[in-house]
Enzyme design. Sequence first.
Site, PDB file in Angstrom:
ATOM      1  N   THR A 137       2.254  26.678 -10.814  1.00 60.60           N
ATOM      2  CA  THR A 137       1.287  26.411  -9.414  1.00 60.60           C
ATOM      3  C   THR A 137       2.108  25.662  -8.463  1.00 60.60           C
TER       4      THR A 137
ATOM      5  N   THR B 164      -3.602  10.230 -20.477  1.00 61.56           N
ATOM      6  CA  THR B 164      -3.660   9.176 -19.302  1.00 61.56           C
ATOM      7  C   THR B 164      -4.512   8.013 -19.375  1.00 61.56           C
ATOM      8  N   ASP B 165      -4.070   7.045 -18.765  1.00 59.55           N
ATOM      9  CA  ASP B 165      -4.697   5.517 -18.839  1.00 59.55           C
ATOM     10  C   ASP B 165      -5.870   5.767 -18.236  1.00 59.55           C
ATOM     11  N   GLU B 166      -5.935   6.808 -17.516  1.00 56.01           N
ATOM     12  CA  GLU B 166      -7.144   6.724 -16.427  1.00 56.01           C
ATOM     13  C   GLU B 166      -8.575   7.088 -17.180  1.00 56.01           C
TER      14      GLU B 166
ATOM     15  N   TYR C 150     -10.825  14.142 -11.951  1.00 57.98           N
ATOM     16  CA  TYR C 150      -9.473  14.252 -12.721  1.00 57.98           C
ATOM     17  C   TYR C 150      -9.606  13.489 -14.016  1.00 57.98           C
TER      18      TYR C 150
ATOM     19  N   ALA D 100     -12.052  12.187 -15.441  1.00 58.44           N
ATOM     20  CA  ALA D 100     -13.209  12.942 -16.322  1.00 58.44           C
ATOM     21  C   ALA D 100     -12.743  14.059 -16.814  1.00 58.44           C
TER      22      ALA D 100
ATOM     23  N   LYS E 244      -9.663  14.894 -17.966  1.00 54.47           N
ATOM     24  CA  LYS E 244      -8.780  14.560 -19.107  1.00 54.47           C
ATOM     25  C   LYS E 244      -9.572  13.739 -20.194  1.00 54.47           C
TER      26      LYS E 244
ATOM     27  N   PRO F 112       1.571   6.215   4.373  1.00 53.10           N
ATOM     28  CA  PRO F 112       0.038   5.916   4.223  1.00 53.10           C
ATOM     29  C   PRO F 112      -0.356   5.096   2.848  1.00 53.10           C
TER      30      PRO F 112
ATOM     31  N   TYR G 143      -3.214   3.304   1.005  1.00 53.30           N
ATOM     32  CA  TYR G 143      -4.873   3.430   0.938  1.00 53.30           C
ATOM     33  C   TYR G 143      -5.215   1.918   0.878  1.00 53.30           C
TER      34      TYR G 143
ATOM     35  N   ARG H 195      -8.830   5.722  -0.861  1.00 47.64           N
ATOM     36  CA  ARG H 195      -9.554   6.975  -1.675  1.00 47.64           C
ATOM     37  C   ARG H 195     -10.861   6.626  -2.394  1.00 47.64           C
ATOM     38  N   PRO H 196     -11.927   7.471  -2.221  1.00 47.52           N
ATOM     39  CA  PRO H 196     -13.238   7.357  -2.806  1.00 47.52           C
ATOM     40  C   PRO H 196     -13.107   7.001  -4.164  1.00 47.52           C
TER      41      PRO H 196
HETATM   42  P1  NAD Z   1       2.420  17.812 -12.733  1.00 44.49           P
HETATM   43  O1  NAD Z   1       1.253  18.191 -11.788  1.00 44.49           O
HETATM   44  O2  NAD Z   1       3.848  17.595 -12.031  1.00 44.49           O
HETATM   45  O3  NAD Z   1       2.964  19.098 -13.545  1.00 44.49           O
HETATM   46  C1  NAD Z   1       1.898  19.969 -14.253  1.00 44.49           C
HETATM   47  C2  NAD Z   1       2.534  21.284 -14.452  1.00 44.49           C
HETATM   48  O4  NAD Z   1       1.128  22.108 -15.270  1.00 44.49           O
HETATM   49  C3  NAD Z   1       2.979  22.249 -13.402  1.00 44.49           C
HETATM   50  O5  NAD Z   1       4.263  22.574 -13.756  1.00 44.49           O
HETATM   51  C4  NAD Z   1       1.732  23.215 -13.340  1.00 44.49           C
HETATM   52  O6  NAD Z   1       2.519  24.474 -12.972  1.00 44.49           O
HETATM   53  C5  NAD Z   1       1.638  23.602 -14.670  1.00 44.49           C
HETATM   54  N1  NAD Z   1       0.067  24.025 -14.841  1.00 44.49           N
HETATM   55  C6  NAD Z   1      -0.920  23.602 -14.371  1.00 44.49           C
HETATM   56  N2  NAD Z   1      -1.999  24.569 -14.524  1.00 44.49           N
HETATM   57  C7  NAD Z   1      -1.476  25.308 -15.391  1.00 44.49           C
HETATM   58  C8  NAD Z   1      -1.995  26.532 -16.289  1.00 44.49           C
HETATM   59  N3  NAD Z   1      -3.518  26.867 -15.995  1.00 44.49           N
HETATM   60  N4  NAD Z   1      -1.274  27.080 -17.287  1.00 44.49           N
HETATM   61  C9  NAD Z   1      -0.111  26.597 -17.509  1.00 44.49           C
HETATM   62  N5  NAD Z   1       0.623  25.794 -16.628  1.00 44.49           N
HETATM   63  C10 NAD Z   1      -0.056  25.217 -15.755  1.00 44.49           C
HETATM   64  O7  NAD Z   1       1.957  16.692 -13.499  1.00 44.49           O
HETATM   65  P2  NAD Z   1       2.582  15.541 -14.517  1.00 44.49           P
HETATM   66  O8  NAD Z   1       2.477  14.345 -13.530  1.00 44.49           O
HETATM   67  O9  NAD Z   1       3.874  16.076 -15.004  1.00 44.49           O
HETATM   68  O10 NAD Z   1       1.551  15.524 -15.599  1.00 44.49           O
HETATM   69  C11 NAD Z   1       1.915  15.856 -16.804  1.00 44.49           C
HETATM   70  C12 NAD Z   1       0.658  15.641 -17.905  1.00 44.49           C
HETATM   71  O11 NAD Z   1       0.661  14.207 -17.977  1.00 44.49           O
HETATM   72  C13 NAD Z   1      -0.798  16.042 -17.297  1.00 44.49           C
HETATM   73  O12 NAD Z   1      -1.489  16.330 -18.271  1.00 44.49           O
HETATM   74  C14 NAD Z   1      -1.020  14.519 -16.682  1.00 44.49           C
HETATM   75  O13 NAD Z   1      -2.591  14.579 -16.736  1.00 44.49           O
HETATM   76  C15 NAD Z   1      -0.330  13.621 -17.711  1.00 44.49           C
HETATM   77  N6  NAD Z   1      -0.163  12.301 -17.301  1.00 44.49           N
HETATM   78  C16 NAD Z   1       0.475  11.992 -15.915  1.00 44.49           C
HETATM   79  C17 NAD Z   1       0.861  10.791 -15.697  1.00 44.49           C
HETATM   80  C18 NAD Z   1       1.626  10.446 -14.496  1.00 44.49           C
HETATM   81  O14 NAD Z   1       2.061   9.339 -14.029  1.00 44.49           O
HETATM   82  N7  NAD Z   1       2.359  11.623 -13.603  1.00 44.49           N
HETATM   83  C19 NAD Z   1       0.882   9.763 -16.468  1.00 44.49           C
HETATM   84  C20 NAD Z   1      -0.078   9.936 -17.698  1.00 44.49           C
HETATM   85  C21 NAD Z   1      -0.425  11.244 -18.035  1.00 44.49           C
HETATM   86  O1  DAU Z   2      -2.190   6.555 -14.477  1.00 47.90           O
HETATM   87  C1  DAU Z   2      -1.772   7.525 -14.606  1.00 47.90           C
HETATM   88  C2  DAU Z   2      -2.063   8.660 -13.800  1.00 47.90           C
HETATM   89  O2  DAU Z   2      -1.092   8.227 -12.486  1.00 47.90           O
HETATM   90  C3  DAU Z   2      -1.665  10.091 -13.866  1.00 47.90           C
HETATM   91  O3  DAU Z   2      -2.899  10.461 -15.028  1.00 47.90           O
HETATM   92  C4  DAU Z   2      -2.040  10.932 -12.729  1.00 47.90           C
HETATM   93  O4  DAU Z   2      -1.843  12.190 -13.233  1.00 47.90           O
HETATM   94  C5  DAU Z   2      -0.988  10.339 -11.715  1.00 47.90           C
HETATM   95  O5  DAU Z   2      -0.975  11.368 -10.685  1.00 47.90           O
HETATM   96  C6  DAU Z   2      -1.227   8.916 -11.448  1.00 47.90           C
HETATM   97  O6  DAU Z   2      -2.324   9.031 -10.745  1.00 47.90           O
HETATM   98  P1  DAU Z   2      -2.558   7.650  -9.493  1.00 47.90           P
HETATM   99  O7  DAU Z   2      -3.727   8.182  -8.773  1.00 47.90           O
HETATM  100  O8  DAU Z   2      -2.280   6.375  -9.911  1.00 47.90           O
HETATM  101  O9  DAU Z   2      -1.202   8.148  -8.812  1.00 47.90           O
HETATM  102  P2  DAU Z   2      -0.861   8.460  -7.116  1.00 47.90           P
HETATM  103  O10 DAU Z   2       0.705   8.495  -7.042  1.00 47.90           O
HETATM  104  O11 DAU Z   2      -1.557   9.375  -6.515  1.00 47.90           O
HETATM  105  O12 DAU Z   2      -1.236   6.949  -6.480  1.00 47.90           O
HETATM  106  C7  DAU Z   2      -0.600   5.729  -6.985  1.00 47.90           C
HETATM  107  C8  DAU Z   2      -1.575   4.687  -6.008  1.00 47.90           C
HETATM  108  O13 DAU Z   2      -0.898   4.757  -4.856  1.00 47.90           O
HETATM  109  C9  DAU Z   2      -3.028   4.860  -5.949  1.00 47.90           C
HETATM  110  O14 DAU Z   2      -3.597   3.376  -6.161  1.00 47.90           O
HETATM  111  C10 DAU Z   2      -3.284   5.370  -4.883  1.00 47.90           C
HETATM  112  C11 DAU Z   2      -2.150   4.926  -3.740  1.00 47.90           C
HETATM  113  N1  DAU Z   2      -1.768   5.808  -2.778  1.00 47.90           N
HETATM  114  C12 DAU Z   2      -1.262   7.108  -3.407  1.00 47.90           C
HETATM  115  C13 DAU Z   2      -1.000   8.021  -2.372  1.00 47.90           C
HETATM  116  C14 DAU Z   2      -0.605   9.467  -2.596  1.00 47.90           C
HETATM  117  C15 DAU Z   2      -1.517   5.425  -1.747  1.00 47.90           C
HETATM  118  O15 DAU Z   2      -1.844   4.110  -1.083  1.00 47.90           O
HETATM  119  N2  DAU Z   2      -1.160   6.183  -0.548  1.00 47.90           N
HETATM  120  C16 DAU Z   2      -0.773   7.451  -0.923  1.00 47.90           C
HETATM  121  O16 DAU Z   2      -0.381   8.310   0.114  1.00 47.90           O
END
Ligand code: NAD
Ligand code: DAU
Length: 339
Positions: free
Chosen positions: A36, A125-127, A153, A155, A157, A208, A210, A276-277
């Site tokens: 994607t 995720t912790d979310e 998101y 919900a 997970k 930016p 939030y 963010r809402p």
């Molecule tokens: P990411 O968005 O970087 O990667 C997601 C990958 O999934 C992408 O490569 C995408 O192409 C693939 N994908 C999406 N839809 C698909 C489908 N239908 N079939 C096959 N592949 C598909 O996400 P990330 O940050 O690497 O997160 C990975 C996992 O870890 C997620 O499940 C997320 O909920 C979880 N997670 C992320 C964080 C974080 O901080 N990023 C923290 C805790 C948990």
């Molecule tokens: O906690 C784990 C989660 O962390 C994962 O499950 C999610 O996949 C991952 O995207 C991440 O979620 P967050 O919403 O915490 O991450 P994000 O990087 O989008 O935002 C981190 C914090 O920064 C959040 O409080 C929102 C804020 N933010 C984010 C963006 C993109 C800003 O202030 N400005 C921004 O432009």
Amino acid sequence: MKILITGGAGFIGGNFAHMMVNRYPEDQIVVLDLLTYAGNLETLDPVMGKENFSFVKGDICDREFIEDLFAKEQFDIVVNFAAESHVDRSIEDPGIFLRTNIMGVQVLMDACRKYGVKRFHQVSTDEVYGDLPLDRPDLLFHEDTPIHTSSPYSASKAAADLLVLAYHRTYGLGVTISRCSNNYGPYHFPEKLIPLVISRALADESIPVYGEGANVRDWLYVTDHCSAIDLIIRNGRDGEVYNIGGHNEKSNLDVVKTILKALGKSEDLITFVKDRPGHDLRYAMDPEKIENELGWVPEYRFEEGIQKTIRWYLDNRDWWTHIVNGEYRNYYERMYADR
Ligand code: NAD
Ligand code: DAU
């Protein structure tokens, strides 16, 4: 052993694939990814061509495709990273989050049952626990903290987590779940806070933030998350949930200022924008269970990990400039225009 890593062309799955290919040359590692907007084959460059690695393009929601793949490959372990992962996108368009993050998990688990996969590991995720107040630093999320989600998101997970536990109890499928705090490190897509700040600061563009930037996240360097998952799939107890986090709580404003300082950029780039809402206030994990049961110890504190991450973005400009110069520009304009 043959291990399937879904979503392995994304941020965490890609780092996990690198680790597994190099750590276990005797195992076969297969990455499945739909590629994607968030998936990037360049992320797999370090392992592409290695003997114990292969890549398959496909959709975890495509039942026929998944069943054919499982019938052919006979995986021992499946680790599911595939997901829609960005909270802001889930607020804009929840539908795809329900499809991939819930229905995709069902399709994978049905195939695991049919083809005798020994362990299905769901990367969560912790979310799913919702948020904690800013003025109670003593409170942490534990594995038995009630599920209480805020965004489409989280919900989606949480729904997947419940389904995974239901497949364990009802069908006896071998499962584990890990719930991790915010990751950062190499190959992080620049829609997320840390890579967004690094890439925009390097171009002297506004940053930016939030609301007032007071929200707190518990940051973990990505390879520490990967090593925790490796321990869980090998030694974790069937049917169990494990929290992962390293006690690295920082406010968003502190994170942004740390990056600007490291890059020698002015704090004048910071622009406070509409919040963010439903914005979760604070996440903080208690990782005692995985530490005590499996002996997991994170390698990096935030102060070291963030410098390593910034270094990686400076040394690997091609990887992220390909992204920010493409379709991502439209995304940024659409997402931030009204803020
Ligand atoms: P990411 O968005 O970087 O990667 C997601 C990958 O999934 C992408 O490569 C995408 O192409 C693939 N994908 C999406 N839809 C698909 C489908 N239908 N079939 C096959 N592949 C598909 O996400 P990330 O940050 O690497 O997160 C990975 C996992 O870890 C997620 O499940 C997320 O909920 C979880 N997670 C992320 C964080 C974080 O901080 N990023 C923290 C805790 C948990
Ligand atoms: O906690 C784990 C989660 O962390 C994962 O499950 C999610 O996949 C991952 O995207 C991440 O979620 P967050 O919403 O915490 O991450 P994000 O990087 O989008 O935002 C981190 C914090 O920064 C959040 O409080 C929102 C804020 N933010 C984010 C963006 C993109 C800003 O202030 N400005 C921004 O432009």
